[in-house]
Design an enzyme around this catalytic site. Structure first.
Site: not given
Ligand code: PRP
Length: 311
Positions: A182, A233-234, A237, A265, A286, A293, A299
């Site tokens: 991400g 980080e993107d 959450d 978030k 979302f 993605d 993406r």
């Molecule tokens: C996303 C994002 C963070 C993570 C955050 O990755 O890139 O790494 O979720 O979520 P959290 O705070 O609830 O742990 P994802 O698992 O969607 O994979 P991706 O980066 O390949 O899209």
């Protein structure tokens, strides 16, 4: 547009009439508007989707006067304050197009400072794409509810973050660590706005056991011992990923360890961790685009949008 217009000496101040816009959007203040034509309602919906502010028929211009009597008026359909642009919509009926073109020509002669475009329905997306709004929406992003952060907004904020980071690490050579996948867009833009010599490394992780545990599927290539590490980080959450990775990165003995997240978030946070650099706090929706993605799609959108929940 200014180049197409007549000399400014032909301008007559005071021949325009300000009025309250019949409606403005987007936002909670929008009131139902009795649009004259369905294409205007559709145009307003598209503008709302892109998060472009609009006013419906906010201003009328006198095109012809005889003494104090106004002989001919013209009221463009929309004004887009962020783009400084008036829009007159038109259909394919040639007689109307010719008439509207004549009005626009007279308006430009009287008001060379006015930026106005006559738009056919098919031109709407093209125009917005030219002004920096996502060109892929029509073709490749079904289910998107609206644009939350436009490409321009993101770029501006990423530039600010890069500048702040550059100030905060004077004379240092920080290592940026990203988690695939991400983070790709954010990392690519952020690193180019940091005016320091930086190194970049990536990790990849996967979850197992109902997302409760993390496994590293691609480890670091660089040695972080004694380095100033910035984890990029993107989106944060629940904070579980970040929490796990910070512990892991700390174990490598960095000189310092901070976090830069484009999106925070906060409403969903379980593991609270301090994030030094935050791009935007975002609602519990979302989100897709700019690296984020849904089932490995979206993406490549140049903006961040809200995906419509499945009904
Ligand atoms: C996303 C994002 C963070 C993570 C955050 O990755 O890139 O790494 O979720 O979520 P959290 O705070 O609830 O742990 P994802 O698992 O969607 O994979 P991706 O980066 O390949 O899209």
């Amino acid at each position: 547009m200014a180049g197409e217009q007549g000399e400014s000496s032909r301008r007559e101040p005071g021949n325009e009439l300000e009025q309250e816009p019949k409606a403005v959007g987007p936002g909670p203040t929008v009131v139902p508007v009795p649009f004259v034509h369905p294409s205007e309602a559709e145009f307003a919906r598209i503008l709302d989707f892109y998060g472009v502010r609009w006013e419906y028929e906010p201003r009328s211009f006198a095109l012809q006067k005889q003494g104090d009597r106004v002989l001919e008026m013209f009221t463009p359909d929309f004004y887009l304050p962020d783009l400084g642009l008036y829009i007159e919509l038109t259909t394919l009926r040639q007689s109307l197009v010719t008439e509207k073109n004549g009005k626009l020509r007279r308006l430009r002669e009287l008001h060379p400072e006015i930026n106005i475009k006559l738009l056919y329905r098919k031109d709407i997306h093209r125009l917005l794409a030219r002004y920096g709004f996502g060109p892929l929406v029509q073709a490749g992003a079904p289910g998107l509810q609206k644009v939350l952060l436009s490409g321009d907004q993101i770029q501006k904020r990423v530039f600010e973050l890069g500048s702040k980071i550059s100030e905060d690490y004077p004379g240092q050579r920080p290592v940026l660590v990203g988690v695939l996948r991400g983070v790709i867009c954010f990392m690519a833009d952020l690193m180019r706005h940091i005016s320091l010599p930086v190194s970049v490394d990536f990790m990849s992780i996967s979850y197992y056991g109902h997302q409760s545990a993390v496994r590293i599927t691609k480890d670091l290539d660089l040695d972080l011992a004694g380095r100033h590490v910035l984890m990029v980080e993107d989106i944060v959450d629940t904070g579980m990923t970040l929490n796990y990775l910070l512990q892991y990165l700390s174990s490598k003995g960095p000189a310092s360890l901070e976090v830069c997240a484009l999106l925070d978030k906060r409403a969903r946070r379980i593991a609270d961790t301090s994030i030094k650099y935050v791009g935007f706090e975002v609602p519990d929706e979302f989100l897709v685009g700019y690296g984020l993605d849904y089932m490995e799609e979206y993406r490549n959108l140049p903006f961040i949008g809200i995906l419509r929940p499945k009904s």
